[in-house]
Motif scaffolding. Structure first.
Motif, PDB file in Angstrom:
ATOM      1  N   THR A  59      33.617  31.875  42.220  1.00  0.00           N
ATOM      2  CA  THR A  59      32.839  32.464  43.311  1.00  0.00           C
ATOM      3  C   THR A  59      33.159  31.777  44.630  1.00  0.00           C
ATOM      4  O   THR A  59      33.663  30.655  44.655  1.00  0.00           O
ATOM      5  N   LEU A  60      32.824  32.447  45.677  1.00  0.00           N
ATOM      6  CA  LEU A  60      33.031  31.921  47.024  1.00  0.00           C
ATOM      7  C   LEU A  60      32.222  30.647  47.236  1.00  0.00           C
ATOM      8  O   LEU A  60      32.717  29.660  47.788  1.00  0.00           O
ATOM      9  N   SER A  66      31.812  37.792  52.697  1.00  0.00           N
ATOM     10  CA  SER A  66      33.009  37.554  51.885  1.00  0.00           C
ATOM     11  C   SER A  66      34.075  36.760  52.639  1.00  0.00           C
ATOM     12  O   SER A  66      35.229  36.729  52.225  1.00  0.00           O
ATOM     13  N   ARG A 126      36.950  36.421  49.998  1.00  0.00           N
ATOM     14  CA  ARG A 126      36.819  37.117  48.712  1.00  0.00           C
ATOM     15  C   ARG A 126      37.416  38.500  48.890  1.00  0.00           C
ATOM     16  O   ARG A 126      36.964  39.294  49.706  1.00  0.00           O
ATOM     17  N   ILE A 160      39.484  35.148  44.915  1.00  0.00           N
ATOM     18  CA  ILE A 160      39.152  34.265  46.026  1.00  0.00           C
ATOM     19  C   ILE A 160      40.462  33.725  46.596  1.00  0.00           C
ATOM     20  O   ILE A 160      41.273  33.149  45.864  1.00  0.00           O
TER      21      ILE A 160
END
Length: 144
Positions: A91-92, A112, A129, A136
């Motif tokens: 995940t970011l 994002s 993202r 990513i």
């Protein structure tokens, strides 16, 4: 013989108008400056790469998710060196948390896209993202 050739060069140079001499001098000075900047960029490149590798090693905990990696120089006279890594399955926020151990000023462009800047090492970190692939993208840039 060399003296004769030098006299011919001075003779032809003296025949040129003053405006053309100024233009030639300006072009010569610009070429010297650009050459010196290129040499400085080449000399500083190993230091830039070393600093970027330190940041890349912080992401070693998610290296199993790495899909691709690129290293390239860009900018005027290739003075900016870039590491671009693409991760899937992370995940970011997790990438941001891993990199936030240093003093980084973060700016959120949108949900994002994050941009961080380390003032100590002068490294710009960009985390994106990708909407299509859910990957990513981490770009580490070192300027001069």
């Amino acid at each position: 013989m060399e003296l004769l050739a030098l006299k011919k060069i001075f003779y032809y140079f003296n025949m040129l108008s003053i405006s053309l001499k100024i233009i030639l001098g300006f072009v010569l000075i610009c070429m010297i400056i650009i050459s010196l900047m290129t040499i400085a960029a080449i000399i500083n490149r190993p230091k830039q790469i070393q600093q970027l590798k330190v940041y890349e090693q912080k992401l070693i905990s998610i290296s199993t998710h790495k899909v691709s990696e690129e290293h390239y120089a860009t900018g005027r006279n290739w003075q900016i060196y870039v590491f671009k890594d693409i991760y899937e399955g992370v995940t970011l926020e997790s990438v941001k948390n891993i990199l936030s151990e240093e003093k980084i000023n973060w700016r959120e462009v949108n949900k994002s896209h994050l941009i961080g800047y380390d003032l100590d090492d002068k490294i710009e970190i960009e985390i994106i993202r990708d909407i299509k692939t859910k990957a990513i993208i981490v770009k580490l840039e070192k300027d001069r």
